[in-house]
Design a protein around this motif. Structure first.
Motif, PDB file in Angstrom:
ATOM      1  N   ALA A 151      70.200   7.830  73.330  1.00 45.99           N
ATOM      2  CA  ALA A 151      69.781   6.739  74.212  1.00 45.99           C
ATOM      3  C   ALA A 151      68.404   7.076  74.766  1.00 45.99           C
ATOM      4  CB  ALA A 151      70.781   6.540  75.346  1.00 45.99           C
ATOM      5  N   THR A 152      67.831   6.093  75.468  1.00 47.16           N
ATOM      6  CA  THR A 152      66.575   6.299  76.188  1.00 47.16           C
ATOM      7  C   THR A 152      66.850   6.112  77.665  1.00 47.16           C
ATOM      8  OG1 THR A 152      65.263   5.507  74.329  1.00 47.16           O
ATOM      9  CG2 THR A 152      64.201   5.518  76.478  1.00 47.16           C
ATOM     10  N   LEU A 153      66.381   7.063  78.470  1.00 47.16           N
ATOM     11  CA  LEU A 153      66.602   7.023  79.911  1.00 47.16           C
ATOM     12  C   LEU A 153      65.298   7.380  80.598  1.00 47.16           C
ATOM     13  CD1 LEU A 153      68.890   6.537  81.955  1.00 47.16           C
ATOM     14  CD2 LEU A 153      69.318   8.997  81.948  1.00 47.16           C
ATOM     15  N   SER A 154      64.821   6.488  81.466  1.00 42.74           N
ATOM     16  CA  SER A 154      63.543   6.681  82.164  1.00 42.74           C
ATOM     17  C   SER A 154      62.423   6.955  81.177  1.00 42.74           C
ATOM     18  CB  SER A 154      63.649   7.833  83.169  1.00 42.74           C
ATOM     19  OG  SER A 154      64.665   7.575  84.122  1.00 42.74           O
ATOM     20  N   GLY A 155      62.478   6.279  80.031  1.00 44.27           N
ATOM     21  CA  GLY A 155      61.427   6.397  79.031  1.00 44.27           C
ATOM     22  C   GLY A 155      61.529   7.604  78.134  1.00 44.27           C
ATOM     23  N   GLY A 156      62.496   8.463  78.367  1.00 41.85           N
ATOM     24  CA  GLY A 156      62.630   9.676  77.568  1.00 41.85           C
ATOM     25  C   GLY A 156      63.909   9.698  76.761  1.00 41.85           C
ATOM     26  N   PRO A 157      63.933  10.450  75.652  1.00 40.12           N
ATOM     27  CA  PRO A 157      65.126  10.515  74.805  1.00 40.12           C
ATOM     28  C   PRO A 157      66.197  11.402  75.416  1.00 40.12           C
ATOM     29  CG  PRO A 157      63.430  11.967  73.940  1.00 40.12           C
ATOM     30  CD  PRO A 157      62.811  11.264  75.119  1.00 40.12           C
ATOM     31  N   VAL A 158      67.437  10.961  75.337  1.00 42.33           N
ATOM     32  CA  VAL A 158      68.567  11.747  75.814  1.00 42.33           C
ATOM     33  C   VAL A 158      69.679  11.711  74.777  1.00 42.33           C
ATOM     34  CG1 VAL A 158      68.060  11.353  78.258  1.00 42.33           C
ATOM     35  CG2 VAL A 158      69.641   9.813  77.054  1.00 42.33           C
ATOM     36  N   ALA A 159      70.533  12.719  74.840  1.00 43.96           N
ATOM     37  CA  ALA A 159      71.782  12.730  74.085  1.00 43.96           C
ATOM     38  C   ALA A 159      72.923  12.553  75.069  1.00 43.96           C
ATOM     39  CB  ALA A 159      71.947  14.028  73.309  1.00 43.96           C
ATOM     40  N   VAL A 160      73.958  11.858  74.642  1.00 43.40           N
ATOM     41  CA  VAL A 160      75.145  11.651  75.461  1.00 43.40           C
ATOM     42  C   VAL A 160      76.335  12.170  74.667  1.00 43.40           C
ATOM     43  CG1 VAL A 160      76.560   9.981  76.688  1.00 43.40           C
ATOM     44  CG2 VAL A 160      74.095   9.601  76.475  1.00 43.40           C
ATOM     45  N   THR A 161      77.112  13.061  75.286  1.00 45.18           N
ATOM     46  CA  THR A 161      78.250  13.663  74.592  1.00 45.18           C
ATOM     47  C   THR A 161      79.530  13.490  75.401  1.00 45.18           C
ATOM     48  OG1 THR A 161      77.742  15.822  75.588  1.00 45.18           O
ATOM     49  CG2 THR A 161      76.866  15.391  73.388  1.00 45.18           C
ATOM     50  N   GLY A 162      80.636  13.386  74.704  1.00 39.09           N
ATOM     51  CA  GLY A 162      81.950  13.314  75.332  1.00 39.09           C
ATOM     52  C   GLY A 162      82.839  14.403  74.792  1.00 39.09           C
ATOM     53  N   GLY A 163      83.598  15.062  75.688  1.00 29.39           N
ATOM     54  CA  GLY A 163      84.341  16.232  75.257  1.00 29.39           C
ATOM     55  C   GLY A 163      85.792  16.257  75.645  1.00 29.39           C
ATOM     56  N   GLU A 164      86.462  17.284  75.161  1.00 31.87           N
ATOM     57  CA  GLU A 164      87.873  17.494  75.470  1.00 31.87           C
ATOM     58  C   GLU A 164      88.093  17.822  76.936  1.00 31.87           C
ATOM     59  OE1 GLU A 164      89.266  20.477  72.824  1.00 31.87           O
ATOM     60  OE2 GLU A 164      89.030  19.244  71.023  1.00 31.87           O
ATOM     61  N   ASP A 165      87.031  18.228  77.639  1.00 33.01           N
ATOM     62  CA  ASP A 165      87.153  18.532  79.070  1.00 33.01           C
ATOM     63  C   ASP A 165      87.136  17.286  79.940  1.00 33.01           C
ATOM     64  OD1 ASP A 165      84.506  17.823  78.808  1.00 33.01           O
ATOM     65  OD2 ASP A 165      83.697  19.791  79.350  1.00 33.01           O
ATOM     66  N   GLY A 166      87.118  16.092  79.312  1.00 30.36           N
ATOM     67  CA  GLY A 166      87.166  14.840  80.048  1.00 30.36           C
ATOM     68  C   GLY A 166      85.832  14.395  80.611  1.00 30.36           C
ATOM     69  N   THR A 167      84.764  15.129  80.308  1.00 35.55           N
ATOM     70  CA  THR A 167      83.455  14.804  80.874  1.00 35.55           C
ATOM     71  C   THR A 167      82.533  14.201  79.832  1.00 35.55           C
ATOM     72  OG1 THR A 167      82.395  16.936  80.399  1.00 35.55           O
ATOM     73  CG2 THR A 167      83.675  16.763  82.446  1.00 35.55           C
ATOM     74  N   VAL A 168      81.550  13.488  80.364  1.00 33.05           N
ATOM     75  CA  VAL A 168      80.403  13.047  79.583  1.00 33.05           C
ATOM     76  C   VAL A 168      79.185  13.773  80.126  1.00 33.05           C
ATOM     77  CG1 VAL A 168      78.841  11.107  79.134  1.00 33.05           C
ATOM     78  CG2 VAL A 168      81.315  10.788  78.952  1.00 33.05           C
ATOM     79  N   ARG A 169      78.392  14.342  79.229  1.00 34.10           N
ATOM     80  CA  ARG A 169      77.152  15.002  79.625  1.00 34.10           C
ATOM     81  C   ARG A 169      75.968  14.249  79.043  1.00 34.10           C
ATOM     82  NH1 ARG A 169      77.070  20.415  81.616  1.00 34.10           N
ATOM     83  NH2 ARG A 169      79.194  21.119  82.093  1.00 34.10           N
ATOM     84  N   VAL A 170      74.929  14.133  79.878  1.00 28.71           N
ATOM     85  CA  VAL A 170      73.675  13.530  79.450  1.00 28.71           C
ATOM     86  C   VAL A 170      72.639  14.643  79.384  1.00 28.71           C
ATOM     87  CG1 VAL A 170      71.948  11.754  79.904  1.00 28.71           C
ATOM     88  CG2 VAL A 170      74.334  11.386  80.610  1.00 28.71           C
ATOM     89  N   TRP A 171      72.006  14.794  78.216  1.00 30.97           N
ATOM     90  CA  TRP A 171      71.091  15.903  77.956  1.00 30.97           C
ATOM     91  C   TRP A 171      69.663  15.389  77.823  1.00 30.97           C
ATOM     92  CZ3 TRP A 171      73.767  20.629  77.208  1.00 30.97           C
ATOM     93  CH2 TRP A 171      75.136  20.510  76.956  1.00 30.97           C
ATOM     94  N   ASP A 172      68.740  16.003  78.547  1.00 32.18           N
ATOM     95  CA  ASP A 172      67.313  15.733  78.362  1.00 32.18           C
ATOM     96  C   ASP A 172      66.885  16.418  77.069  1.00 32.18           C
ATOM     97  OD1 ASP A 172      64.511  15.851  78.342  1.00 32.18           O
ATOM     98  OD2 ASP A 172      64.386  15.910  80.521  1.00 32.18           O
ATOM     99  N   LEU A 173      66.453  15.642  76.082  1.00 30.83           N
ATOM    100  CA  LEU A 173      66.140  16.216  74.782  1.00 30.83           C
ATOM    101  C   LEU A 173      64.745  16.825  74.719  1.00 30.83           C
ATOM    102  CD1 LEU A 173      67.854  13.726  72.330  1.00 30.83           C
ATOM    103  CD2 LEU A 173      68.640  15.940  73.153  1.00 30.83           C
TER     104      LEU A 173
END
Length: 742
Positions: A151-173
């Motif tokens: 995805a794009t967030l605030s003009g920058g590329p990010v990755a979004v992941t979903g895991g077995e721990d029940g969380t979603v993480r958004v990563w600054d790429l």
């Protein structure tokens, strides 16, 4: 240069002067901890990131953050090599980080001339594996990762992941850092997708709690919770339909559902699958908007979202369909599907025809994505590989290894004007891959997992002989890993390799699928004989002298321990040896004694007298499967490896054992040997490490090498067979295990 940058540059110069005077390993800790941040602010990070001594002395967490994704063209190649193994640097003692850096260099195909620290306990000498393109490893999830999206967030590329721990993480790429953590579901997050909406980016997640949730990605606020599925939801896609934002989901209840994401209402429920819905994507095929779904009923189905009707069965796999991706290839709406049958299938959605049926994965295909504006697709599988395909021509371009568990999700984005693949895995990591760095498949290295290895004398030198899922044996010079020969003849995978009892004669025995045991003369590359005595796969092999004869011992998937004369093929022993399967066998002779020790799924070892053919002892102790057994010094001590995370050292005279603890997961293999006159064991575990043990003291240390299934150990040289290739590692000749360590 601005005033702030000037100030930072002066700080950098001062810190570098201190390091030059004191040395990187003795300088004030402030220098090794914070120099990277000052250098980044001054624009000098590329200058210092080419110094290997600085890289291994620096604080790994801070340096990794400063280097970011590593795709900045100004960075030296050594910085990118560092990033390949930065996750291993964090747990390695400073004295062994140079070994980790050299390991990363060898994996990248660079034989960097790093100095070997005098205090280092291990050193990578050579690596023989297909070249892995540059990648950056992102860590943060506390369990496996099930999905990844871009995805794009605030003009920058990010990755979004979903895991077995029940969380979603958004990563600054750009930096590789986690910038948002969302407690998303009660249970695993099974799938994620992102879509732009009036200048905002919306995130849609589904999970084990039967919910479909819509989020504002920028704030992490839940906008809608869409309830209606009965059971877990495993697949989701989002699209625009006549100006409205629609979410399409599927799961345990065998339905595909379409939701109005703005109104939070269910629009349509599609029924037709006879199994759970495992994968979804949405395509615009001409004027139609079509959902494409894959199911455990082995079908790929299409659904007309505008008309609310089932489009019928597009095609079938020979097993569960686990991944669907759609896009435009050659001007035609196209779907790519994969699943349990390992096949990647390419479909023309407009003509409803199958275009290609492609083989490449060695295990289930679990994820897929089509690259925008190209004919390329990525798939990820249970073979831990990401495969790059030309789906227009129907070609596998490369199978990329790196993960240490199933690849569960793939996505594509752009960074620094470069196409970058993202992969998520059950190994709890996200990896960013440079597609531009992908090379051709080579003929020298194993093309699949390497499962077994042995060391023998042949061709005038000591050699390592490895075998794996590509059905070949490959011969490497032990000193430097040079490829000497490839042996072919197995009809299925090769799981284990052992030498004949006349070590140095260059005769090895390999076993694997279809009950095959093959005897080879490595020196002249000749298959001496193929022997099939078992109705199913052989899982382990050893040789032992019984009187004047060399006897081959095999552990069979059918639960039988077999022993037969290598010359006459006459049976010495054939017995169902365990209450369950037999996984491991080792043999040793001394004087008139010849014994075999087997290990099985019942957690026990059994000792067999090969002269009389009788069971001599049963040794219970492990609380899980026994994966491997190996002799140590003489005929009366063996070491066993188990699923209970332990090694056990056994005295066969008394039946007593000593437990060695250090691994954090199942121990998959173990070998024994002598170092400085003391018995040692080398083990490999599903925890991603190889450990070296002084069995007299119980002390050990770890080497960061995941996916290792087979080991050989001669003098101070370890040869490791992994899912990526073959590794040669030397140990320090003095005091190799003086203390327990990471």
């Amino acid at each position: 240069m601005s005033g702030d940058a000037d100030n930072e540059a002066r700080i950098v110069d001062q810190l570098l002067a201190e390091a030059a005077a004191e040395g990187w390993y003795r300088v004030n800790p402030y220098v090794t901890r914070y120099l990277a941040l000052h250098a980044a602010a001054a624009g000098k990070l590329p200058v210092i990131a080419g110094d290997p001594d600085y890289l291994v002395a620096a604080d790994p967490a801070i340096l990794t953050g400063a280097l970011g994704t590593g795709l900045d063209p100004a960075l030296p190649e050594l910085a990118r090599i560092y990033l390949r193994r930065a996750h291993s640097m964090r747990s390695a003692p400073v004295t062994e980080r140079m070994a980790v850096l050299r390991l990363a260099a060898l994996e990248a195909g660079e034989d960097a001339d790093f100095h070997r620290p005098e205090s280092g306990r291990w050193w990578p000498e050579w690596v023989q594996q297909p070249l892995i393109p540059f990648h950056r490893v992102l860590e943060g999830h506390t369990g496996g990762i099930n999905a990844v999206a871009h995805a794009t967030l605030s003009g920058g590329p990010v990755a979004v992941t979903g895991g077995e721990d029940g969380t979603v993480r958004v990563w600054d790429l750009v930096s590789g850092a986690t910038i948002r953590l969302i407690e998303a579901h009660d249970g695993s997050v099974q799938a994620v997708t992102c879509i732009a909406d009036d200048g905002n980016t919306l995130l849609v997640t589904v999970g084990d709690d039967a919910a479909v949730k819509v989020w504002d990605l920028a704030t992490g606020t839940a906008l809608q919770v869409l309830g209606g599925h009965e059971g877990w939801v495993g697949a989701v896609a989002a699209t625009r339909l006549d100006g409205n934002l629609m979410v399409v989901s599927g799961g345990f209840d065998r339905t595909v559902r379409m939701w109005d994401a703005t109104a939070g209402s269910l629009v349509e429920t599609f029924r037709g699958h006879e199994g759970t819905v495992r994968a979804l994507d949405v395509a615009h095929a001409g004027a139609d908007v079509v959902a494409v779904s894959g199911s455990s009923d082995a079908t790929v189905r299409t659904w007309d979202l505008r008309g609310g009707a089932a489009g019928g069965i597009l095609g079938r796999h020979n097993g569960w369909v686990l991944a669907v991706a759609v896009g435009v290839v050659g001007g035609q709406a196209t779907a790519v599907t994969t699943g349990d049958d390992r096949m990647v299938r390419v479909w023309n959605l407009e003509s409803q025809e199958e275009r290609h049926r492609l083989a490449g994965h060695a295990a289930w295909g679990r994820s897929a994505v089509l690259l925008v504006d190209s004919a390329l697709a990525l798939t990820g599988g249970a073979d831990r590989k990401v495969c790059l395909w030309d789906v227009e021509r129907g070609l596998l371009l490369q199978a990329i290894g790196g993960h240490s568990a199933d690849v569960t999700g793939v996505a594509v984005t752009r960074l620094e004007d470069e196409v970058v693949a993202m992969s998520a895995s059950d190994d709890s990591t996200v990896r960013l891959w440079s597609i531009a760095a992908v090379g051709d498949v080579d003929e020298v290295h194993h093309s699949g997992w390497v499962l077994g290895v042995a060391v023998t004398g042949a061709l005038g030198t000591r050699v390592a002989v490895s075998g794996g899922t590509d059905r070949t044996l490959r011969v490497w010079r032990l000193a430097d890993g040079r490829h000497l020969r490839t042996l072919t003849g197995h009809t299925g995978w090769i799981g284990r390799v052992t030498t004949s009892t006349e070590d140095g004669a260059g005769v090895v025995v390999s076993v694997g699928a279809f009950g095959e045991a093959v005897v080879w003369d490595v020196g002249d590359g000749r298959m001496i004989k193929r022997v099939v005595k078992a109705p199913s796969s052989l899982l382990d092999v050893a040789t032992v002298r019984v009187g004047p004869a060399t006897v081959v011992l095999t552990a069979g998937d059918d639960g039988y321990l077999r022993a037969w004369d290598i010359e006459t093929e006459r049976d010495v022993l054939a017995v169902r040896s365990h209450d369950g399967g037999v996984r491991a066998v080792a043999g040793r002779s001394s004087g008139e004694r010849s014994i075999a020790v087997s290990g099985g799924t019942d957690g026990a070892l059994r000792v067999w007298d090969l002269v009389t053919g009788q069971l001599a002892a049963t040794l219970p102790g492990h609380t899980g499967w026994v994966r491997e057994v190996a002799f140590l010094d003489g005929i009366d001590r063996v070491v066993s490896a188990g699923d209970d995370h332990t090694l056990r050292v056994w005295d066969l005279r008394t039946g007593s054992s000593t437990v060695l603890r250090g691994h954090r997961d199942a121990v998959l293999t173990v070998v024994g040997g002598m170092v400085n006159g003391q018995p040692h064991a080398v083990s490999a575990s599903a925890d991603g490490t190889v450990r070296v043990w002084d069995v007299s003291t119980g002390n050990s240390f770890g080497i960061p090498l995941g996916g290792c299934y087979g080991l050989a150990f001669e003098a101070t040289t370890i040869v490791a067979a992994t899912h990526l290739g073959v590794f040669g590692i030397s140990l320090h000749r003095d005091d190799t295990t003086s203390t327990s360590g990471p």
